[in-house]
Design an enzyme around this catalytic site. Structure first.
Site, PDB file in Angstrom:
ATOM      1  N   TYR A   1       0.954  -1.061   0.164  1.00 29.79           N
ATOM      2  CA  TYR A   1       0.091  -0.002   0.251  1.00 29.79           C
ATOM      3  C   TYR A   1       0.880   1.183   0.057  1.00 29.79           C
ATOM      4  O   TYR A   1       1.966   1.435   0.596  1.00 29.79           O
ATOM      5  CB  TYR A   1      -0.972   0.209   1.084  1.00 29.79           C
ATOM      6  CG  TYR A   1      -1.642   1.507   1.451  1.00 29.79           C
ATOM      7  CD1 TYR A   1      -2.705   1.735   0.476  1.00 29.79           C
ATOM      8  CD2 TYR A   1      -1.127   2.565   2.298  1.00 29.79           C
ATOM      9  CE1 TYR A   1      -3.406   3.150   0.710  1.00 29.79           C
ATOM     10  CE2 TYR A   1      -1.870   3.556   2.570  1.00 29.79           C
ATOM     11  CZ  TYR A   1      -2.889   3.912   1.552  1.00 29.79           C
ATOM     12  OH  TYR A   1      -3.378   5.232   1.610  1.00 29.79           O
TER      13      TYR A   1
ATOM     14  N   ASP B   1       1.727  -8.663  -0.734  1.00 32.18           N
ATOM     15  CA  ASP B   1       0.466  -8.363  -0.367  1.00 32.18           C
ATOM     16  C   ASP B   1      -0.002  -7.118  -0.908  1.00 32.18           C
ATOM     17  O   ASP B   1       0.664  -6.214  -0.787  1.00 32.18           O
ATOM     18  CB  ASP B   1       0.410  -8.057   1.097  1.00 32.18           C
ATOM     19  CG  ASP B   1      -1.019  -7.955   1.757  1.00 32.18           C
ATOM     20  OD1 ASP B   1      -1.734  -8.770   1.819  1.00 32.18           O
ATOM     21  OD2 ASP B   1      -1.377  -6.662   1.620  1.00 32.18           O
TER      22      ASP B   1
ATOM     23  N   TYR C   1      -5.815  -0.446  -3.695  1.00 24.49           N
ATOM     24  CA  TYR C   1      -4.533   0.240  -3.601  1.00 24.49           C
ATOM     25  C   TYR C   1      -4.465   0.608  -4.949  1.00 24.49           C
ATOM     26  O   TYR C   1      -3.618   1.704  -5.102  1.00 24.49           O
ATOM     27  CB  TYR C   1      -3.431  -0.801  -3.425  1.00 24.49           C
ATOM     28  CG  TYR C   1      -3.593  -1.363  -2.027  1.00 24.49           C
ATOM     29  CD1 TYR C   1      -4.303  -1.073  -0.863  1.00 24.49           C
ATOM     30  CD2 TYR C   1      -2.767  -2.462  -1.498  1.00 24.49           C
ATOM     31  CE1 TYR C   1      -4.586  -1.540   0.145  1.00 24.49           C
ATOM     32  CE2 TYR C   1      -2.672  -3.109  -0.406  1.00 24.49           C
ATOM     33  CZ  TYR C   1      -3.665  -2.686   0.663  1.00 24.49           C
ATOM     34  OH  TYR C   1      -3.623  -3.431   1.825  1.00 24.49           O
TER      35      TYR C   1
ATOM     36  N   LYS D   1      -7.174  -8.845  -2.461  1.00 25.29           N
ATOM     37  CA  LYS D   1      -8.347  -8.413  -1.547  1.00 25.29           C
ATOM     38  C   LYS D   1      -9.344  -8.256  -2.385  1.00 25.29           C
ATOM     39  O   LYS D   1      -9.391  -7.277  -3.266  1.00 25.29           O
ATOM     40  CB  LYS D   1      -8.065  -7.465  -0.742  1.00 25.29           C
ATOM     41  CG  LYS D   1      -6.643  -7.874   0.058  1.00 25.29           C
ATOM     42  CD  LYS D   1      -6.410  -6.587   1.167  1.00 25.29           C
ATOM     43  CE  LYS D   1      -5.135  -6.835   1.945  1.00 25.29           C
ATOM     44  NZ  LYS D   1      -3.998  -6.684   1.063  1.00 25.29           N
TER      45      LYS D   1
ATOM     46  N   HIS E   1     -11.854  -8.059   1.813  1.00 28.36           N
ATOM     47  CA  HIS E   1     -11.139  -6.687   2.564  1.00 28.36           C
ATOM     48  C   HIS E   1     -11.645  -6.286   3.744  1.00 28.36           C
ATOM     49  O   HIS E   1     -10.744  -5.827   4.878  1.00 28.36           O
ATOM     50  CB  HIS E   1     -11.116  -5.649   1.620  1.00 28.36           C
ATOM     51  CG  HIS E   1      -9.760  -4.852   1.651  1.00 28.36           C
ATOM     52  ND1 HIS E   1      -9.208  -4.244   0.608  1.00 28.36           N
ATOM     53  CD2 HIS E   1      -8.985  -4.492   2.666  1.00 28.36           C
ATOM     54  CE1 HIS E   1      -8.026  -3.557   1.076  1.00 28.36           C
ATOM     55  NE2 HIS E   1      -7.975  -3.596   2.247  1.00 28.36           N
TER      56      HIS E   1
ATOM     57  N   GLN F   1      -6.357 -11.405   8.277  1.00 26.52           N
ATOM     58  CA  GLN F   1      -5.579 -10.233   8.176  1.00 26.52           C
ATOM     59  C   GLN F   1      -6.149  -9.038   8.980  1.00 26.52           C
ATOM     60  O   GLN F   1      -7.198  -8.651   8.609  1.00 26.52           O
ATOM     61  CB  GLN F   1      -5.179  -9.941   6.779  1.00 26.52           C
ATOM     62  CG  GLN F   1      -4.022  -8.905   6.712  1.00 26.52           C
ATOM     63  CD  GLN F   1      -3.741  -8.503   5.115  1.00 26.52           C
ATOM     64  OE1 GLN F   1      -3.927  -7.241   4.834  1.00 26.52           O
ATOM     65  NE2 GLN F   1      -3.492  -9.266   4.177  1.00 26.52           N
TER      66      GLN F   1
ATOM     67  N   SER G   1       0.471  -3.269   9.554  1.00 22.52           N
ATOM     68  CA  SER G   1       0.570  -2.055  10.399  1.00 22.52           C
ATOM     69  C   SER G   1       1.548  -2.352  11.519  1.00 22.52           C
ATOM     70  O   SER G   1       1.325  -2.043  12.711  1.00 22.52           O
ATOM     71  CB  SER G   1      -0.471  -1.175  11.081  1.00 22.52           C
ATOM     72  OG  SER G   1      -1.177  -0.624   9.635  1.00 22.52           O
TER      73      SER G   1
ATOM     74  N   ARG H   1      15.637  -0.428   3.989  1.00 24.50           N
ATOM     75  CA  ARG H   1      14.604  -0.889   5.034  1.00 24.50           C
ATOM     76  C   ARG H   1      14.258  -2.230   4.606  1.00 24.50           C
ATOM     77  O   ARG H   1      14.031  -2.898   5.637  1.00 24.50           O
ATOM     78  CB  ARG H   1      13.741   0.008   4.957  1.00 24.50           C
ATOM     79  CG  ARG H   1      13.773   1.342   5.867  1.00 24.50           C
ATOM     80  CD  ARG H   1      13.733   1.285   7.372  1.00 24.50           C
ATOM     81  NE  ARG H   1      12.287   0.664   7.641  1.00 24.50           N
ATOM     82  CZ  ARG H   1      11.173   1.570   7.873  1.00 24.50           C
ATOM     83  NH1 ARG H   1      11.199   2.716   7.436  1.00 24.50           N
ATOM     84  NH2 ARG H   1      10.170   0.881   8.220  1.00 24.50           N
TER      85      ARG H   1
ATOM     86  N   LYS I   1      16.064  -4.647   3.414  1.00 24.43           N
ATOM     87  CA  LYS I   1      17.112  -5.481   3.964  1.00 24.43           C
ATOM     88  C   LYS I   1      17.086  -5.482   5.456  1.00 24.43           C
ATOM     89  O   LYS I   1      17.289  -6.394   6.044  1.00 24.43           O
ATOM     90  CB  LYS I   1      18.323  -4.858   3.332  1.00 24.43           C
ATOM     91  CG  LYS I   1      19.611  -5.695   3.735  1.00 24.43           C
ATOM     92  CD  LYS I   1      20.731  -5.216   3.258  1.00 24.43           C
ATOM     93  CE  LYS I   1      21.917  -6.109   3.542  1.00 24.43           C
ATOM     94  NZ  LYS I   1      23.289  -5.778   2.836  1.00 24.43           N
TER      95      LYS I   1
ATOM     96  N   ASN J   1      14.588  -5.338   7.224  1.00 25.64           N
ATOM     97  CA  ASN J   1      13.332  -6.042   7.804  1.00 25.64           C
ATOM     98  C   ASN J   1      13.644  -7.546   7.880  1.00 25.64           C
ATOM     99  O   ASN J   1      12.972  -8.233   8.425  1.00 25.64           O
ATOM    100  CB  ASN J   1      12.337  -5.904   6.997  1.00 25.64           C
ATOM    101  CG  ASN J   1      11.443  -4.275   7.273  1.00 25.64           C
ATOM    102  OD1 ASN J   1      11.885  -3.633   8.294  1.00 25.64           O
ATOM    103  ND2 ASN J   1      10.830  -3.614   6.406  1.00 25.64           N
TER     104      ASN J   1
END
Length: 324
Positions: free
Chosen positions: A25, A51, A56, A85, A118, A191, A218, A277, A279, A281
Site C-alpha cells: 500500500y 500483499d 490500492y 483482496k 477486505h 488479516q 501495520s 529498510r 534489507k 526488515n
C-alpha cells in the site's frame, strides 16, 4: 521452531504462506513506479510473499514486477505467494468473480494464491466502470458476507484462487461464517492490524483454536496518513519501553516490534519501498526475544487501532465495536 526468511506456515487447506510478506500500500502521492521497483528489489532479496489489493490502485505495477522476476529466472511462479483482496463494493455474489477477474487482468497472472474479503461490510457499487472509484461517496449496503463467501468458494473451485480468507473480521463475525450452513471452505486467515499497541492476543487465541492464521498489517504502527489516521495518537516507534528493549538487543525499535509479532506466531506484512529498510526488515531473523521481554511488550497493549476506518462506524457490520 527457529524462524528464518524461508519459514512458511501451513494453512488449513494445505497451502503454505511465507511468514514475512511485503506490504505494497502507498498513499496516492507516491508514484506507482516506486512500488514496482521496490517489489522487484524485494523479490531479489528473498521476499516471496507479496500483499496487495485492488483498492490500492497498483496491481498493474506490482503484477509487472512479479512477472519480470519470473521472466528473468529469479523465481518461478510457484515460489511467489500473492495475496489480493476483494473490495467491499464487489460483495454481491454476482460481482465477486468480476472483482477477482479485474485483479487477475491487472496482475496478468493465471491465479491468486490467497484472496481475502477486505472488510466484513459491504458498500454499494458506484455505477462507474470501477466500483471502487474513490471520488464517489461511500453508501452502505446490506449484502451478507456469508453469501459473498459462497461466491469466493466457487472461485476457489474454479482454480482462480488457491486459498480464501478474510480481513478485519472480529470473533463474532468469524463465528457466524464458520457456523454457516453448507460451509465448504473455512477462511485460512484473518488479516488484521496488529502491533505492540494492539497485540490481538484474544483474537489470536480464538483464531488458533479454529486453525485460522492471523496475518498482521501495520506492525510498526501507523503510516501517519492524515486521511486515515488520527495524528494525535502516539507514535509507536517512539515508545520508551520498546526503545529500552531494542537497546538491550542492540536493534532498532522497528526490528523488535516486528520480531515481537513474529514470535507470537503471526505472519508479518512489512511495508517499505526503501531497499535499505527492506534489507533491515529481513534482519529480524537473527535474534530472539526472551519470554520476559515478550511479556513486557505484551504489557504495552492499548487496544489502539491506528486505522479504525471511522467512516463506516454506523455500518451494522463495523467490526471494531466488539472487544475483539
Amino acid at each position: 521452531m527457529a524462524l528464518t526468511t524461508d519459514t512458511r506456515i501451513t494453512l488449513s487447506d494445505g497451502n503454505r504462506m511465507p511468514i514475512i510478506g511485503l506490504g505494497t500500500y502507498a498513499s496516492p502521492d507516491v508514484a506507482r513506479s516506486i512500488g514496482e521497483e521496490a517489489t522487484k528489489v524485494a523479490i531479489e532479496m528473498g521476499y516471496r510473499h507479496i500483499d496487495c489489493a485492488h483498492i490500492y490502485g497498483n496491481e498493474v505495477e506490482i503484477g509487472r514486477a512479479i512477472r519480470s522476476k519470473i521472466a528473468d529466472g529469479t523465481v518461478k511462479r510457484e515460489d511467489i505467494f500473492y495475496t489480493g483482496k476483494l473490495w467491499c463494493s464487489f460483495f454481491s455474489p454476482e460481482l465477486v468473480r468480476q472483482g477477482l477477474e479485474i485483479s487477475l487482468k491487472d496482475l496478468q497472472l493465471d491465479y491468486i494464491d490467497l484472496f481475502i474479503m477486505h472488510w466484513p461490510f459491504s458498500i454499494k457499487p458506484t455505477g462507474s466502470e470501477d466500483p471502487s472509484d474513490p471520488d464517489k461517496p461511500i453508501v452502505y449496503d446490506n449484502v451478507d458476507f456469508c453469501s459473498t463467501w459462497e461466491a469466493l468458494e466457487a472461485c476457489k473451485d474454479a482454480g482462480l484462487v488457491k486459498s480464501i480468507g478474510v480481513s478485519n473480521f472480529n470473533r463474532r463475525q468469524l463465528e457466524r461464517l464458520l457456523s454457516k450452513p453448507g460451509l465448504k471452505y473455512k477462511p485460512v486467515c484473518n488479516q488484521v492490524e496488529c502491533h505492540v499497541y494492539l497485540n490481538q492476543s484474544k483474537l489470536q487465541e480464538y483464531c488458533k483454536s479454529k486453525d485460522i492464521v492471523l496475518v498482521a498489517y501495520s506492525v510498526l504502527g501507523s503510516h501517519r496518513d492524515k486521511n486515515w489516521v488520527d495524528l494525535s495518537t502516539p507514535v509507536l516507534l517512539e515508545d520508551s519501553v520498546l526503545a529500552s528493549v531494542a537497546a538491550k538487543y542492540k536493534r532498532t525499535p522497528a526490528a523488535v516490534a516486528m520480531r515481537f509479532v513474529l514470535q507470537k506466531g503471526i505472519v508479518v506484512l512489512a511495508k517499505s519501498f526503501s531497499p535499505a529498510r527492506l534489507k533491515q526488515n529481513f534482519g529480524v531473523f537473527d535474534f530472539v526475544l526472551t519470554p520476559e521481554d515478550i511479556k513486557t511488550l505484551n504489557g504495552l497493549d492499548k487496544n489502539l487501532h491506528y486505522g479504525p476506518f471511522k467512516e463506516m462506524k454506523e455500518h451494522p457490520e463495523y467490526p471494531f465495536h466488539d472487544e475483539y
